[in-house]
Write a protein that holds these residues in place. Structure first.
Motif: not given
Length: 246
Positions: A15-20
């Motif tokens: 369940a990672p955070f994704l930085i766009e």
């Protein structure tokens, strides 16, 4: 065929955070994303093949291997993914691009953090930052102590399409909007995004000294892309106020 091609199958993400980091006003998202990939020496995790990405390839310094212009990098220890882009996404295909990557985000249980610059005149005060959200994203903003918008606004471009997709499909997403230079790359605004937005939300210590020390170098390196973005202004992600009476 639209797809995300995972290269590092041995990388385990929970369940990672994704930085766009798509190019936009001030290149704030791209500068922040590029810095984080370099600072953490992140693993090249996946190549992105979606409608809206120009049919070009990129090649890195001191390496003959070609890559796609839009890629995903991973840091499993910190629970982070970064969407890094060397090219703007076509506005005509922004919806298709959003459908492509958002479907993969859902499969991977990713919480996306979308980044946008709001054109503003440079002053003596640090650039202001505020957050917007869909789904449970507001909980992340409240936990991190990030301000809400002080006026009504609009997010355009590919990032706007990504946020629109999250809203339409009732999924969780966070948008971070920072005041930034409307004409030139703005490392100071990117630093504010990292320090006051991304780091507290992801609960990760992200060093920014190199970003500050290399601000002039970064600005020069990104000038050419910024000029191209001005030539195709409609391709640029941007947050702007919606003033009803003016």
């Amino acid at each position: 065929m639209a797809r995300i091609n995972v290269l590092a199958e041995d990388v385990d993400l929970d369940a990672p955070f994704l930085i766009e980091g798509l190019p936009g006003v001030g290149l704030v998202g791209k500068i922040a994303a590029d810095h984080i990939v370099e600072a953490f020496d992140m693993v090249h995790y996946a190549n992105v093949h979606c409608d809206g990405i120009p049919p070009v390839v990129t090649y890195p310094e001191d390496d003959s291997r070609l890559t796609t212009p839009v890629r995903v990098y991973a840091d499993p220890d910190r629970g982070l993914l970064v969407l890094q882009s060397d090219v703007p996404v076509s506005p005509a295909a922004a919806t298709e691009f959003a459908d492509c990557v958002s479907g993969w985000f859902a499969e991977e249980d990713v919480t996306p953090l979308y980044l946008s610059g709001r054109p503003a005149e440079k002053g003596t005060e640090p650039p202001a930052l505020y957050g917007i959200a869909t789904g449970d994203g507001a909980d992340h903003l409240e936990r991190a102590g990030i301000d809400v918008p002080s006026e009504m606004g609009l997010v355009t471009g590919p990032t706007g399409a990504l946020l629109s997709h999250a809203l339409e499909n009732d999924t969780t997403a966070v948008g971070l909007v920072v005041e930034s230079d409307p004409q030139f790359p703005d490392p100071e605004a990117s630093r504010a995004l990292i320090t006051n937005g991304l780091a507290p939300i992801a609960d990760v210590d992200i060093p920014t000294d190199a970003l500050v020390d290399r601000a002039d170098e970064i600005q020069r390196a990104k000038e050419q892309l910024a000029m191209r973005m001005q030539d195709v202004e409609e391709e640029s992600t941007e947050a702007r106020p919606l003033r009803m009476y003016q």
